[in-house]
Design a protein around this motif. Structure first.
Motif, PDB file in Angstrom:
ATOM      1  N   GLN A  71       0.825  -1.213   0.000  1.00  0.00           N
ATOM      2  CA  GLN A  71       0.000   0.000   0.000  1.00  0.00           C
ATOM      3  C   GLN A  71       0.858   1.261   0.000  1.00  0.00           C
ATOM      4  OE1 GLN A  71      -2.394  -0.882   3.440  1.00  0.00           O
ATOM      5  NE2 GLN A  71      -4.063  -1.727   2.236  1.00  0.00           N
ATOM      6  N   GLU A  72       2.103   1.130   0.457  1.00  0.00           N
ATOM      7  CA  GLU A  72       2.994   2.288   0.545  1.00  0.00           C
ATOM      8  C   GLU A  72       3.663   2.632  -0.783  1.00  0.00           C
ATOM      9  OE1 GLU A  72       4.202   4.369   3.191  1.00  0.00           O
ATOM     10  OE2 GLU A  72       2.278   3.735   4.004  1.00  0.00           O
ATOM     11  N   VAL A  73       3.751   1.651  -1.695  1.00  0.00           N
ATOM     12  CA  VAL A  73       4.561   1.853  -2.897  1.00  0.00           C
ATOM     13  C   VAL A  73       3.691   2.185  -4.097  1.00  0.00           C
ATOM     14  CG1 VAL A  73       6.322   0.304  -2.001  1.00  0.00           C
ATOM     15  CG2 VAL A  73       4.584  -0.588  -3.566  1.00  0.00           C
ATOM     16  N   ASP A  74       4.348   2.709  -5.143  1.00  0.00           N
ATOM     17  CA  ASP A  74       3.620   3.064  -6.360  1.00  0.00           C
ATOM     18  C   ASP A  74       3.493   1.886  -7.310  1.00  0.00           C
ATOM     19  OD1 ASP A  74       3.288   6.067  -6.053  1.00  0.00           O
ATOM     20  OD2 ASP A  74       5.432   5.819  -5.692  1.00  0.00           O
ATOM     21  N   GLY A  75       4.315   0.886  -7.109  1.00  0.00           N
ATOM     22  CA  GLY A  75       4.247  -0.274  -7.980  1.00  0.00           C
ATOM     23  C   GLY A  75       5.013  -1.439  -7.406  1.00  0.00           C
ATOM     24  N   PHE A  76       4.617  -2.626  -7.789  1.00  0.00           N
ATOM     25  CA  PHE A  76       5.299  -3.818  -7.323  1.00  0.00           C
ATOM     26  C   PHE A  76       5.512  -4.742  -8.523  1.00  0.00           C
ATOM     27  CE2 PHE A  76       4.910  -8.266  -6.115  1.00  0.00           C
ATOM     28  CZ  PHE A  76       6.038  -8.377  -5.324  1.00  0.00           C
ATOM     29  N   VAL A  77       6.735  -5.256  -8.676  1.00  0.00           N
ATOM     30  CA  VAL A  77       6.997  -6.205  -9.763  1.00  0.00           C
ATOM     31  C   VAL A  77       7.588  -7.483  -9.180  1.00  0.00           C
ATOM     32  CG1 VAL A  77       7.247  -4.624 -11.711  1.00  0.00           C
ATOM     33  CG2 VAL A  77       9.191  -5.018 -10.232  1.00  0.00           C
ATOM     34  N   LEU A  78       7.066  -8.597  -9.654  1.00  0.00           N
ATOM     35  CA  LEU A  78       7.517  -9.896  -9.165  1.00  0.00           C
ATOM     36  C   LEU A  78       8.750 -10.324  -9.967  1.00  0.00           C
ATOM     37  CD1 LEU A  78       6.417 -11.785  -6.973  1.00  0.00           C
ATOM     38  CD2 LEU A  78       5.188 -13.029  -8.761  1.00  0.00           C
ATOM     39  N   LYS A  79       9.800 -10.764  -9.255  1.00  0.00           N
ATOM     40  CA  LYS A  79      11.017 -11.232  -9.924  1.00  0.00           C
ATOM     41  C   LYS A  79      10.913 -12.732 -10.195  1.00  0.00           C
ATOM     42  CE  LYS A  79      15.001  -9.391  -8.420  1.00  0.00           C
ATOM     43  NZ  LYS A  79      16.032  -8.990  -7.431  1.00  0.00           N
ATOM     44  N   PRO A  80      11.477 -13.262 -11.261  1.00  0.00           N
ATOM     45  CA  PRO A  80      12.211 -12.511 -12.290  1.00  0.00           C
ATOM     46  C   PRO A  80      11.251 -11.752 -13.199  1.00  0.00           C
ATOM     47  CG  PRO A  80      12.092 -14.833 -12.881  1.00  0.00           C
ATOM     48  CD  PRO A  80      11.443 -14.710 -11.539  1.00  0.00           C
ATOM     49  N   TYR A  81      11.617 -10.488 -13.500  1.00  0.00           N
ATOM     50  CA  TYR A  81      10.701  -9.686 -14.283  1.00  0.00           C
ATOM     51  C   TYR A  81      11.120  -9.598 -15.747  1.00  0.00           C
ATOM     52  CZ  TYR A  81      14.075  -6.455 -12.211  1.00  0.00           C
ATOM     53  OH  TYR A  81      15.207  -5.871 -11.733  1.00  0.00           O
ATOM     54  N   ASN A  82      10.128  -9.279 -16.570  1.00  0.00           N
ATOM     55  CA  ASN A  82      10.369  -9.023 -17.984  1.00  0.00           C
ATOM     56  C   ASN A  82      10.834  -7.567 -18.098  1.00  0.00           C
ATOM     57  OD1 ASN A  82       9.591  -7.836 -20.592  1.00  0.00           O
ATOM     58  ND2 ASN A  82       8.834  -9.889 -21.047  1.00  0.00           N
ATOM     59  N   ILE A  83      12.048  -7.364 -18.609  1.00  0.00           N
ATOM     60  CA  ILE A  83      12.655  -6.031 -18.575  1.00  0.00           C
ATOM     61  C   ILE A  83      11.866  -5.027 -19.405  1.00  0.00           C
ATOM     62  CG2 ILE A  83      14.308  -6.582 -20.426  1.00  0.00           C
ATOM     63  CD1 ILE A  83      15.032  -4.340 -17.401  1.00  0.00           C
ATOM     64  N   SER A  84      11.333  -5.454 -20.553  1.00  0.00           N
ATOM     65  CA  SER A  84      10.615  -4.465 -21.375  1.00  0.00           C
ATOM     66  C   SER A  84       9.293  -4.073 -20.716  1.00  0.00           C
ATOM     67  CB  SER A  84      10.402  -4.969 -22.804  1.00  0.00           C
ATOM     68  OG  SER A  84       9.854  -6.235 -22.787  1.00  0.00           O
ATOM     69  N   LYS A  85       8.652  -5.037 -20.031  1.00  0.00           N
ATOM     70  CA  LYS A  85       7.414  -4.702 -19.316  1.00  0.00           C
ATOM     71  C   LYS A  85       7.724  -3.764 -18.148  1.00  0.00           C
ATOM     72  CE  LYS A  85       4.506  -8.676 -20.348  1.00  0.00           C
ATOM     73  NZ  LYS A  85       3.939  -9.939 -19.848  1.00  0.00           N
ATOM     74  N   LEU A  86       8.860  -4.023 -17.482  1.00  0.00           N
ATOM     75  CA  LEU A  86       9.258  -3.170 -16.360  1.00  0.00           C
ATOM     76  C   LEU A  86       9.495  -1.734 -16.847  1.00  0.00           C
ATOM     77  CD1 LEU A  86      10.224  -2.767 -13.401  1.00  0.00           C
ATOM     78  CD2 LEU A  86      12.510  -3.369 -14.188  1.00  0.00           C
ATOM     79  N   VAL A  87      10.201  -1.606 -17.961  1.00  0.00           N
ATOM     80  CA  VAL A  87      10.488  -0.265 -18.504  1.00  0.00           C
ATOM     81  C   VAL A  87       9.200   0.448 -18.883  1.00  0.00           C
ATOM     82  CG1 VAL A  87      11.545   0.964 -20.451  1.00  0.00           C
ATOM     83  CG2 VAL A  87      12.828  -0.823 -19.260  1.00  0.00           C
ATOM     84  N   SER A  88       8.275  -0.281 -19.504  1.00  0.00           N
ATOM     85  CA  SER A  88       6.980   0.327 -19.878  1.00  0.00           C
ATOM     86  C   SER A  88       6.231   0.796 -18.640  1.00  0.00           C
ATOM     87  CB  SER A  88       6.094  -0.690 -20.622  1.00  0.00           C
ATOM     88  OG  SER A  88       6.740  -1.119 -21.775  1.00  0.00           O
ATOM     89  N   PHE A  89       6.290  -0.015 -17.593  1.00  0.00           N
ATOM     90  CA  PHE A  89       5.614   0.335 -16.330  1.00  0.00           C
ATOM     91  C   PHE A  89       6.221   1.606 -15.727  1.00  0.00           C
ATOM     92  CE2 PHE A  89       5.224  -0.338 -11.657  1.00  0.00           C
ATOM     93  CZ  PHE A  89       3.851  -0.193 -11.571  1.00  0.00           C
ATOM     94  N   ILE A  90       7.557   1.670 -15.738  1.00  0.00           N
ATOM     95  CA  ILE A  90       8.245   2.844 -15.199  1.00  0.00           C
ATOM     96  C   ILE A  90       7.910   4.091 -16.011  1.00  0.00           C
ATOM     97  CG2 ILE A  90      10.566   3.879 -15.022  1.00  0.00           C
ATOM     98  CD1 ILE A  90      11.536   1.147 -13.971  1.00  0.00           C
ATOM     99  N   LYS A  91       7.898   3.951 -17.327  1.00  0.00           N
ATOM    100  CA  LYS A  91       7.564   5.102 -18.181  1.00  0.00           C
ATOM    101  C   LYS A  91       6.150   5.592 -17.888  1.00  0.00           C
ATOM    102  CE  LYS A  91      10.504   4.249 -22.192  1.00  0.00           C
ATOM    103  NZ  LYS A  91      10.536   3.765 -23.580  1.00  0.00           N
ATOM    104  N   ALA A  92       5.236   4.629 -17.706  1.00  0.00           N
ATOM    105  CA  ALA A  92       3.843   5.017 -17.436  1.00  0.00           C
ATOM    106  C   ALA A  92       3.740   5.768 -16.108  1.00  0.00           C
ATOM    107  CB  ALA A  92       2.960   3.769 -17.419  1.00  0.00           C
ATOM    108  N   LEU A  93       4.532   5.343 -15.111  1.00  0.00           N
ATOM    109  CA  LEU A  93       4.499   6.013 -13.809  1.00  0.00           C
ATOM    110  C   LEU A  93       5.044   7.437 -13.903  1.00  0.00           C
ATOM    111  CD1 LEU A  93       5.720   3.486 -11.075  1.00  0.00           C
ATOM    112  CD2 LEU A  93       3.541   4.692 -11.152  1.00  0.00           C
ATOM    113  N   LEU A  94       6.033   7.642 -14.777  1.00  0.00           N
ATOM    114  CA  LEU A  94       6.708   8.942 -14.848  1.00  0.00           C
ATOM    115  C   LEU A  94       6.082   9.891 -15.868  1.00  0.00           C
ATOM    116  CD1 LEU A  94      10.423   7.775 -14.500  1.00  0.00           C
ATOM    117  CD2 LEU A  94       9.110   9.089 -12.839  1.00  0.00           C
ATOM    118  N   ASP A  95       5.261   9.342 -16.745  1.00  0.00           N
ATOM    119  CA  ASP A  95       4.650  10.211 -17.786  1.00  0.00           C
ATOM    120  C   ASP A  95       3.575  11.115 -17.195  1.00  0.00           C
ATOM    121  OD1 ASP A  95       6.184   9.683 -19.961  1.00  0.00           O
ATOM    122  OD2 ASP A  95       4.918   8.057 -20.706  1.00  0.00           O
TER     123      ASP A  95
END
Lengths: 129, 148
Positions: free
Chosen positions: A105-129
């Protein structure tokens, strides 16, 4: 400090991501991909290094942190410290297991490892856009 | 802060340094000069990179005294035996690491007018800010406890 990367893509060149990850090979892979996408990237191998970077005054926009890192300043406390002291910073947690509900509840996003790097990057971009 | 995207044509430098602010600032400077940079927090991490990372590595810039199973001298010995193709630069102090980075910059892909004292000043500022914020953080915790 100069904020514009001479090489990085301009759309993300002013945004800095701090990657806190104790596995050097994972850290390399993630930071290399984020730099390819044009982000500025700072690297920490544990929670103490991550806090050092924060306290040094480097402007950080998003933190991607593992929550099973070794070190005296454990990673759950790192997440709590960032939330308390730097509330505007986006916080994304990566872990091999689902963290406690309170942390999620404290964080903006959670990703389960091992993660897909391109999905992670897309997620980060969406958070920062 | 400038931490540029990887350049496929550039040489890659492995920066091995246990003080995170020094490692970050030196690596940032080398990226600004056009190098690709891989950051390792100690010799153990450097060995993992050299043994497992398939991408080309050209130069290792390492501190000497580091925590972990080996120091910079032992790392250099390992590299000379196992990766003689790599150029190794050992820097026994922050100012020597800065000097080495500046020498690499002067012959790097994006040679510019980089002054060693600017990088040294940046590292000092980062460390001073960290020390001040740590102090005030502890002071805040102390006063919060006292009020309870």
């Amino acid at each position: 400090m100069n904020c514009a990367s001479p090489i990085g893509k301009p759309q993300y060149g002013r945004l800095t991501i701090l990657v806190a990850e104790d596995d050097i090979l994972v850290r390399m892979m993630v930071t290399e991909e984020l730099r390819k996408q044009g982000f500025n990237v700072a690297e920490a191998k544990n929670a103490d290094e991550a806090l050092s970077i924060f306290h040094s005054g480097v402007p950080i926009h998003l933190v991607l942190t593992d929550i099973q890192m070794p070190g005296p300043h454990d990673d759950v406390r790192l997440a709590a410290t960032i939330r308390a002291e730097y509330p505007d910073v986006k916080l994304v947690v990566a872990s091999g297991h689902l963290p406690e509900k309170e942390l999620r509840q404290e964080v903006d996003g959670f990703v389960l490892k091992p993660y897909n790097i391109s999905k992670l990057v897309s997620f980060i971009k969406a958070l920062l856009d | 802060m400038s931490m540029g995207a990887p350049n496929p044509a550039a040489q890659t430098v492995l920066v091995v340094e246990d003080e995170v602010l020094v490692r970050m600032a030196v690596s940032q400077q080398l990226r600004d000069c056009g190098y690709n940079v891989v950051e390792a927090a100690n010799a153990d991490e450097a060995l993992i990179v050299l043994e497992h990372h398939k991408a080309a590595m050209h130069i290792v810039l390492s501190g000497v005294e580091m925590p972990g199973s080996m120091d910079g001298f032992a790392l250099a010995t390992w590299i000379r035996k196992n990766r003689p193709d790599l150029r190794v630069i050992l820097a026994a102090s922050v100012s020597r690491a800065v000097k080495a980075a500046m020498e690499l910059c002067s012959s790097g892909p994006l040679p510019g007018k980089y002054e060693p004292h600017n990088l040294l000043d940046r590292i000092r500022r980062l460390k001073a800010t960290r020390a001040a914020r740590k102090f005030f953080g502890r002071w805040r915790q102390f006063t919060t406890r006292m009020r309870r």
